[in-house]
Scaffold this active site. Structure first.
Site, mmCIF file in Angstrom:
data_model
loop_
_atom_site.group_PDB
_atom_site.id
_atom_site.type_symbol
_atom_site.label_atom_id
_atom_site.label_comp_id
_atom_site.label_asym_id
_atom_site.label_seq_id
_atom_site.Cartn_x
_atom_site.Cartn_y
_atom_site.Cartn_z
ATOM 1 N N THR A 132 4.141 0.330 3.136
ATOM 2 C CA THR A 132 3.755 1.602 3.740
ATOM 3 C C THR A 132 4.972 2.397 4.210
ATOM 4 O OG1 THR A 132 2.709 2.498 5.737
ATOM 5 C CG2 THR A 132 3.400 0.244 5.859
ATOM 6 N N ASP A 133 4.793 3.713 4.329
ATOM 7 C CA ASP A 133 5.867 4.552 4.880
ATOM 8 C C ASP A 133 6.010 4.360 6.394
ATOM 9 O OD1 ASP A 133 3.524 5.828 5.700
ATOM 10 O OD2 ASP A 133 4.126 7.828 5.009
ATOM 11 N N GLU A 134 5.012 3.698 7.016
ATOM 12 C CA GLU A 134 5.037 3.589 8.478
ATOM 13 C C GLU A 134 6.177 2.704 8.971
ATOM 14 O OE1 GLU A 134 1.143 3.290 10.301
ATOM 15 O OE2 GLU A 134 0.211 4.225 8.559
ATOM 16 N N TYR A 158 1.150 -2.945 13.562
ATOM 17 C CA TYR A 158 0.923 -2.908 12.111
ATOM 18 C C TYR A 158 2.225 -2.647 11.364
ATOM 19 C CZ TYR A 158 -0.139 -0.772 7.576
ATOM 20 O OH TYR A 158 -0.135 -0.442 6.243
ATOM 21 N N LYS A 162 4.413 -5.039 8.777
ATOM 22 C CA LYS A 162 4.704 -4.664 7.378
ATOM 23 C C LYS A 162 6.230 -4.617 7.164
ATOM 24 C CE LYS A 162 2.314 -3.622 4.410
ATOM 25 N NZ LYS A 162 1.627 -4.426 3.350
HETATM 26 P P1 NAD Z 1 -7.639 -2.741 3.326
HETATM 27 O O1 NAD Z 1 -7.613 -3.119 4.772
HETATM 28 O O2 NAD Z 1 -8.667 -1.786 2.833
HETATM 29 O O3 NAD Z 1 -7.785 -4.070 2.436
HETATM 30 C C1 NAD Z 1 -7.064 -5.231 2.696
HETATM 31 C C2 NAD Z 1 -7.632 -6.351 1.828
HETATM 32 O O4 NAD Z 1 -6.836 -7.527 2.052
HETATM 33 C C3 NAD Z 1 -9.080 -6.723 2.162
HETATM 34 O O5 NAD Z 1 -9.819 -6.896 0.992
HETATM 35 C C4 NAD Z 1 -8.936 -8.048 2.923
HETATM 36 O O6 NAD Z 1 -10.069 -8.886 2.791
HETATM 37 C C5 NAD Z 1 -7.704 -8.637 2.251
HETATM 38 N N1 NAD Z 1 -6.993 -9.616 3.087
HETATM 39 C C6 NAD Z 1 -6.653 -9.496 4.391
HETATM 40 N N2 NAD Z 1 -6.007 -10.605 4.797
HETATM 41 C C7 NAD Z 1 -5.921 -11.431 3.711
HETATM 42 C C8 NAD Z 1 -5.348 -12.712 3.500
HETATM 43 N N3 NAD Z 1 -4.734 -13.385 4.490
HETATM 44 N N4 NAD Z 1 -5.437 -13.256 2.265
HETATM 45 C C9 NAD Z 1 -6.072 -12.602 1.252
HETATM 46 N N5 NAD Z 1 -6.634 -11.388 1.405
HETATM 47 C C10 NAD Z 1 -6.557 -10.813 2.631
HETATM 48 O O7 NAD Z 1 -6.166 -2.235 3.009
HETATM 49 P P2 NAD Z 1 -5.711 -1.049 2.016
HETATM 50 O O8 NAD Z 1 -5.811 0.241 2.739
HETATM 51 O O9 NAD Z 1 -6.365 -1.231 0.715
HETATM 52 O O10 NAD Z 1 -4.153 -1.393 1.895
HETATM 53 C C11 NAD Z 1 -3.671 -2.260 0.854
HETATM 54 C C12 NAD Z 1 -2.170 -2.410 1.019
HETATM 55 O O11 NAD Z 1 -1.552 -1.135 0.916
HETATM 56 C C13 NAD Z 1 -1.750 -2.984 2.379
HETATM 57 O O12 NAD Z 1 -0.676 -3.855 2.175
HETATM 58 C C14 NAD Z 1 -1.305 -1.762 3.164
HETATM 59 O O13 NAD Z 1 -0.330 -2.093 4.126
HETATM 60 C C15 NAD Z 1 -0.754 -0.887 2.063
HETATM 61 N N6 NAD Z 1 -0.806 0.572 2.294
HETATM 62 C C16 NAD Z 1 -1.970 1.169 2.677
HETATM 63 C C17 NAD Z 1 -2.004 2.550 2.833
HETATM 64 C C18 NAD Z 1 -3.282 3.280 3.207
HETATM 65 O O14 NAD Z 1 -3.248 4.493 3.409
HETATM 66 N N7 NAD Z 1 -4.432 2.608 3.271
HETATM 67 C C19 NAD Z 1 -0.850 3.318 2.602
HETATM 68 C C20 NAD Z 1 0.324 2.655 2.208
HETATM 69 C C21 NAD Z 1 0.319 1.292 2.042
HETATM 70 P P1 TYD Z 2 -5.473 6.464 10.089
HETATM 71 O O1 TYD Z 2 -6.423 6.876 9.025
HETATM 72 O O2 TYD Z 2 -5.887 5.379 11.037
HETATM 73 O O3 TYD Z 2 -4.090 6.115 9.375
HETATM 74 P P2 TYD Z 2 -2.617 5.840 10.028
HETATM 75 O O4 TYD Z 2 -2.766 5.612 11.477
HETATM 76 O O5 TYD Z 2 -2.194 4.613 9.303
HETATM 77 O O6 TYD Z 2 -1.803 7.050 9.693
HETATM 78 O O7 TYD Z 2 -5.136 7.749 10.940
HETATM 79 C C1 TYD Z 2 -4.592 8.914 10.349
HETATM 80 C C2 TYD Z 2 -4.276 9.888 11.450
HETATM 81 O O8 TYD Z 2 -5.526 10.318 12.041
HETATM 82 C C3 TYD Z 2 -3.472 9.273 12.584
HETATM 83 O O9 TYD Z 2 -2.574 10.269 13.089
HETATM 84 C C4 TYD Z 2 -4.505 8.930 13.634
HETATM 85 C C5 TYD Z 2 -5.542 10.021 13.454
HETATM 86 N N1 TYD Z 2 -6.945 9.649 13.767
HETATM 87 C C6 TYD Z 2 -7.718 10.483 14.579
HETATM 88 O O10 TYD Z 2 -7.249 11.535 15.070
HETATM 89 N N2 TYD Z 2 -9.006 10.121 14.835
HETATM 90 C C7 TYD Z 2 -9.555 8.982 14.353
HETATM 91 O O11 TYD Z 2 -10.740 8.681 14.654
HETATM 92 C C8 TYD Z 2 -8.756 8.149 13.489
HETATM 93 C C9 TYD Z 2 -9.321 6.876 12.911
HETATM 94 C C10 TYD Z 2 -7.458 8.531 13.225
#
Ligand code: NAD
Ligand code: TYD
Length: 352
Positions: A132-134, A158, A162
């Protein structure tokens, strides 16, 4: 040939499986622990021999060894993670377990497997870590977007977990020669997004007539990327990325949270107007801010564009419209997620 993916019952992973299987005929094996975020209804491949699901933890070295020895994958892609910042604030320990220790165990299992491969397969093997970019921390309004050279300054449990996993992946390359690739992507949105994150939460709350919670002043900025664009980027990095490199992936779509929510409300007003004739934006409510809330994220995606020829295909406007259309057309999925029915199914299928 086979590819292992972890955590693909979640949001991005399930979209990746759909993308991969519509472009390849290789076996894809998904190892997922099925936490609250894992939903097998995201992946309906019954009868399709190209997809295998294994219920398991990335920290389970015995299981991983069995699977690696049996299927001999040419690549392992690690999507598995605890991914929600707010949950990491309430309870960070699962984040350390999966994101740090789980990634460590996965790296060790993969290293043991990779070391014994014949030379040509060893050379061709890839471990791709999805991050992630975070990890880069927060930007002021005038800072340049995150390039791959930006130092790590994670601020939430989080992002710290990461960041730790990224460092382990890097070290396993430099110390043991494991052929790794790391991607750091901005906020995704699109189909199968669990409604704890901003966009699906607001969408479903709007339709249910509930408040649309905005943390603090709503002026925090995120750089939104349609999930299929992310999946295409991952596939491209797997195919052509340079071993040991990291690639930042972003949509050039910086928006404040308020802008995002207003855009969503406007699309809903058009596609599914409220029965009382009022606008969805009237449901916006300001709530207490998230502790340590990062103000701005933005990605400089020029490296992946220049070196690998990847560019996002969706703008925020086209992507958000597709997303709203998907949620409106997939009421059964929404119902399953919101009622918890998919959790019951998991209990029935896999026991406790
Ligand atoms: P998500 O929370 O929707 O899904 C995570 C999945 O991992 C779930 O299916 C969960 O059951 C599985 N999981 C959790 N712990 C596990 C373990 N110990 N062993 C096996 N499986 C396990 O997450 P997402 O949003 O799909 O993100 C996927 C990846 O991309 C993550 O690594 C996250 O950090 C990264 N990422 C997410 C975003 C975003 O915007 N959602 C952006 C950049 C990077
Ligand atoms: P989120 O989707 O949780 O992603 P991340 O925290 O990883 O960026 O949140 C996106 C942005 O929206 C973040 O600045 C937090 C804000 N947010 C709200 O304002 N209200 C909400 O109910 C949620 C879930 C997030």
């Amino acid at each position: 040939m086979a590819v292992f993916v972890t955590g693909c019952a979640g949001f991005i992973g399930s979209n990746f499986v759909h993308y991969f299987l519509s472009h390849n005929n290789e076996l894809i094996l998904n190892i997922d622990k099925l936490t609250y975020a894992g939903n097998l209804e995201n992946l309906n491949y019954e009868g399709d021999g190209r997809y295998v699901f294994v219920h398991g933890d990335i920290a389970d070295e015995v299981l991983l060894k069995q699977l690696l020895d049996k299927h001999k994958p040419r690549a392992v892609l690690n999507f598995a993670a605890e991914s929600h910042v707010d949950r990491s604030i309430h309870g960070p320990s699962d984040f350390i377990e999966t994101n740090v220790l789980g990634t460590f165990n996965l790296l060790e299992s993969v290293r043991a497997y990779w070391q014994d491969l014949p030379a040509a397969e060893k050379d061709a093997f890839r471990f791709l870590h999805v991050s992630t970019d975070e990890v880069y921390g927060t930007l002021s309004p005038t800072d340049p977007p995150f390039a791959e050279t930006k130092n790590y300054e994670p601020n939430s449990p989080y992002s710290a977990s990461k960041a730790a996993s990224d460092h382990l992946v890097r070290a396993w390359h430099h110390t043991y020669g494991l052929p790794v690739l790391t991607t750091n992507c901005s906020n995704n949105y699109g189909p199968y997004h669990f409604p704890e994150k901003l966009i699906p939460l607001v969408l479903l709350n709007a339709l249910a007539g509930k408040p649309l919670p905005i943390y603090g002043d709503g002026q925090q900025v995120r750089d939104w990327l349609y999930v299929e664009d992310h999946c295409r980027a991952i596939a491209r990095v797997l195919e052509a990325g340079k071993v040991g490199e990291t690639y930042n992936i972003g949509g050039w779509n910086e928006k404040t949270n308020l802008e995002v929510v207003h855009t969503l409300c406007a699309v809903l007003d058009e596609l599914k107007p409220r029965e009382d004739g009022k606008r969805y934006a009237e449901q916006i409510t300001y709530v207490k801010d998230r502790p340590g809330h990062d103000r701005r994220y933005a990605i400089d995606a020029r490296k992946i564009e220049r070196d690998l020829g990847w560019k996002p295909q969706e703008t925020f406007e086209t992507g958000i419209r597709k997303t709203v259309q998907w949620y409106l057309a997939n009421q059964a999925w929404v119902e399953g997620v919101t009622s918890g029915a998919y959790r019951q199914w998991v209990g029935k299928q896999y026991g406790a």
